[in-house]
Every structure is written in structure tokens, then in C-alpha cells.
Design an enzyme around this catalytic site. Structure first.
Site, PDB file in Angstrom:
ATOM      1  N   ASN A   9     104.284 119.749   3.445  1.00 57.32           N
ATOM      2  CA  ASN A   9     104.562 118.412   3.966  1.00 57.32           C
ATOM      3  C   ASN A   9     105.974 118.056   3.517  1.00 57.32           C
ATOM      4  OD1 ASN A   9     104.729 115.737   4.647  1.00 57.32           O
ATOM      5  ND2 ASN A   9     103.141 115.040   3.213  1.00 57.32           N
ATOM      6  N   LYS A  11     107.745 115.561   4.338  1.00 59.33           N
ATOM      7  CA  LYS A  11     107.996 114.112   4.225  1.00 59.33           C
ATOM      8  C   LYS A  11     109.340 113.773   4.893  1.00 59.33           C
ATOM      9  CE  LYS A  11     105.014 114.150   0.237  1.00 59.33           C
ATOM     10  NZ  LYS A  11     104.606 113.593  -1.026  1.00 59.33           N
ATOM     11  N   HIS A  95      97.755 110.227   4.950  1.00 56.96           N
ATOM     12  CA  HIS A  95      98.436 110.559   3.689  1.00 56.96           C
ATOM     13  C   HIS A  95      98.575 109.272   2.874  1.00 56.96           C
ATOM     14  CE1 HIS A  95     101.482 111.712   0.805  1.00 56.96           C
ATOM     15  NE2 HIS A  95     101.166 112.961   1.068  1.00 56.96           N
ATOM     16  N   GLU A  97     100.873 108.048   1.302  1.00 64.06           N
ATOM     17  CA  GLU A  97     102.109 107.294   1.535  1.00 64.06           C
ATOM     18  C   GLU A  97     102.042 106.457   2.811  1.00 64.06           C
ATOM     19  OE1 GLU A  97     104.686 110.695   1.087  1.00 64.06           O
ATOM     20  OE2 GLU A  97     104.092 110.779  -1.010  1.00 64.06           O
ATOM     21  N   GLU A 182      94.274 114.449  -2.473  1.00 65.10           N
ATOM     22  CA  GLU A 182      95.599 114.203  -3.038  1.00 65.10           C
ATOM     23  C   GLU A 182      95.532 112.986  -3.964  1.00 65.10           C
ATOM     24  OE1 GLU A 182      98.902 116.277  -0.581  1.00 65.10           O
ATOM     25  OE2 GLU A 182      98.922 114.129  -0.300  1.00 65.10           O
ATOM     26  N   GLY A 188     104.345 113.969  -6.382  1.00 63.06           N
ATOM     27  CA  GLY A 188     105.764 113.827  -6.687  1.00 63.06           C
ATOM     28  C   GLY A 188     106.048 113.449  -8.131  1.00 63.06           C
ATOM     29  N   SER A 228     101.835 117.786  -6.759  1.00 60.15           N
ATOM     30  CA  SER A 228     102.593 118.610  -7.707  1.00 60.15           C
ATOM     31  C   SER A 228     102.061 120.041  -7.787  1.00 60.15           C
ATOM     32  CB  SER A 228     102.620 117.958  -9.094  1.00 60.15           C
ATOM     33  OG  SER A 228     103.279 116.695  -9.024  1.00 60.15           O
TER      34      SER A 228
HETATM   35  P1  13P Z   1     104.234 116.867  -4.152  1.00 62.53           P
HETATM   36  O1  13P Z   1     103.819 118.318  -4.001  1.00 62.53           O
HETATM   37  O2  13P Z   1     105.698 116.648  -4.050  1.00 62.53           O
HETATM   38  O3  13P Z   1     103.599 116.248  -5.352  1.00 62.53           O
HETATM   39  O4  13P Z   1     103.600 116.094  -2.873  1.00 62.53           O
HETATM   40  C1  13P Z   1     102.280 116.286  -2.552  1.00 62.53           C
HETATM   41  C2  13P Z   1     102.008 115.660  -1.233  1.00 62.53           C
HETATM   42  O5  13P Z   1     102.013 114.455  -1.106  1.00 62.53           O
HETATM   43  C3  13P Z   1     101.782 116.545  -0.099  1.00 62.53           C
HETATM   44  O6  13P Z   1     101.324 115.839   1.007  1.00 62.53           O
END
Ligand code: 13P
Length: 267
Positions: A9, A11, A95, A97, A182, A188, A228
Site C-alpha cells: 500500500n 499510500k 483502511h 486512514e 491493521e 507507520g 510496520s
Molecule cells: P506501515 O507498513 O508503514 O506501518 O503501514 C501499514 C499499512 O497501513 C498498510 O496498509
């Protein structure tokens, strides 16, 4: 046996040129990885070029979001038919976010991280129906914030989010979809959910699918871990019985680290 799905992903990262260069770099690194599905989810503007670059390879392309209407007066949105038109096979839905209350950051995360774009459980459900109706494989994300975890609500949150997302979805459709656990606090942050705990929560999600659709569906549905995930923890996470792949953010932005995670799934 469930085929692991390793998804990147990206983003809000990578131009069209950068996305195409990534595919060209990744291709030879993963050419021999049978038994693992590979997916890249670039920004909307890079989808078509990424899909073209990946044509004829074992790399698939997905959207990061969609709207449930096919077309019309919906400024700024993208629909399932348009994702298919751009060459997508998959789409990420719900997601963290994209969830939450728009503009209201989670109290336990800095800045505007966490759940930022206002998708409700009902919106996630409508998006899931749209994806299924058009034959896109949905990756539905669920997960708790640190506050929710500290309050002991992790299982309730993932159960409720899973049930709400799947409202009205038939058993035959449910077996083909992908869920992703997640934990918001692990995204992140460099703070991975410990593999036993990630496996346990993926198990809670699997049981929830079983309660809705029966044992066969629970065993068929794939559940990824995301948060992560990196080359050094991927083998541990992906070796757990309830974890069928990874949804990778930061570590999917470099072809070599993403390829290492794909190889960890194959091993
Ligand atoms: P990270 O791997 O950067 O923690 O992000 C995970 C994520 O949100 C994947 O959709």
C-alpha cells in the site's frame, strides 16, 4: 491451503515514473515466486501506468479506495468500473486512514495520523458491495487504536468492524475476499504487533467470519497482517497459522525490501 497475498500500500507516494521504475525493478526479484500473490496499490494517477508495466508478470495492481456509485456527480471520487478500466484486480477498503471522523485526529496519535478521512462502517460496507458486484477482490481493513487496545476493546472492535463491513454479503462472496488486521497503533510507527498477538487477533477475525458464514468460509478467507511489517519481522509474522499475507506500507516503497517480504512468505 490459503495462498499468501503480499500487498504494497503505497499510500500518498510515488509519481507515475517512480511507480513504473519500481515495477521494472521488482519484476526480476520476484519472477520465481510461485505460491505467493503479489499486489501493488499505487495512487490513482499511477494505476494505469503501473498496471501496464506489470502486464504479463505475477504482479497485480489494486486501488487504495473507491466510491460505491459507478459514475455521476461525485467530485473527486473513483468507482469500481474505473479501477477495472485502469487495470486493477483488487481494492483496499476501510483502511484505518480512511475511517474515523474527518479532521479529528485520534487522541493517541500525533498530527493527523490514524483515522482521518471519515469513512463509517456503513460506508465501508457499501464500498465492499460495490467491489464485489464488479469483481474486484476487496481487502477490508479492521483494527483498533492504542486507546481502544489499552481499554481492552481490541477483540470487540475487530469483531464489530468485520461484522459491519460484511453486512448483506453472501457466503459465496465472502470466501473470495481478503481481510486485513491493521492495528492503528502499529501503522507507520515502527511498532509491530507481536506475532503471537497478531495471529491471535487474526484468529478472532476468522472466528467471526465462521460465525457469519460457517467453517468452510472461515478456513477459505485470507487474513493479512499490516502495521510496520518489514523484512526482519515478515517471516515470523507470515509463519503464523492465521496470517495469510501482509499489507505493507513503508517497507513496500523500496523494491528490495518489498521483495524480501515476498520471499519470506514463500519460504
Ligand atoms: P506501515 O507498513 O508503514 O506501518 O503501514 C501499514 C499499512 O497501513 C498498510 O496498509
Amino acid at each position: 491451503m490459503r495462498t499468501p497475498l503480499i500487498a504494497g500500500n503505497w499510500k500518498l507516494n510515488k509519481t507515475i515514473d517512480e511507480a513504473v521504475a519500481f515495477v521494472n525493478e521488482l519484476k526480476p526479484l520476484v519472477a520465481d515466486t510461485a505460491g505467493v500473490e503479489i499486489l501493488l496499490c499505487p495512487v490513482f494517477t499511477a494505476l494505469a501506468a503501473t498496471a501496464r508495466a506489470a502486464q504479463g508478470t505475477n504482479i497485480q495492481v489494486g486501488g487504495q479506495n473507491l466510491y460505491w456509485k459507478d459514475s455521476g456527480a461525485y467530485t473527486g471520487e473513483v468507482s469500481a468500473p474505473l479501477l477495472l478500466d485502469a487495470g486493477c484486480t483488487h481494492v483496499i477498503i476501510g483502511h484505518s486512514e480512511r475511517r474515523g471522523r474527518f479532521g479529528v485526529p485520534e487522541p493517541d496519535l500525533a498530527g493527523d495520523a490514524g483515522r482521518v478521512f471519515g469513512d463509517t462502517d456503513a460506508a465501508v460496507n457499501r464500498k465492499l458491495h460495490a467491489a464485489l458486484q464488479h469483481g474486484l477482490v476487496p481487502i477490508v481493513c479492521v483494527g483498533e487504536t492504542l486507546g481502544e487496545r489499552n481499554d481492552g476493546n481490541t477483540d470487540t472492535i475487530v469483531q464489530n468492524q468485520t461484522r459491519a463491513a460484511l453486512e448483506g454479503v453472501e457466503a459465496a462472496q465472502a470466501t473470495g475476499l481478503v481481510l486485513a488486521y491493521e492495528p492503528v497503533w502499529a501503522i507507520g510507527t515502527g511498532q509491530t504487533c507481536e506475532s503471537d498477538e497478531a495471529d491471535r487477533v487474526c484468529g478472532v477475525i476468522r472466528v467471526t467470519v465462521g460465525e457469519l458464514y460457517g467453517q468452510a468460509a472461515a478456513e477459505a478467507v485470507r487474513i493479512q497482517y499490516g502495521g510496520s511489517c518489514k523484512p526482519d519481522n515478515a517471516a515470523d509474522l507470515l509463519g503464523r497459522p492465521n496470517i495469510d499475507g501482509a499489507l505493507v506500507g513503508g517497507a513496500s516503497l523500496k523494491a528490495d525490501s518489498f521483495a524480501q517480504i515476498i520471499r519470506a512468505a514463500k519460504a
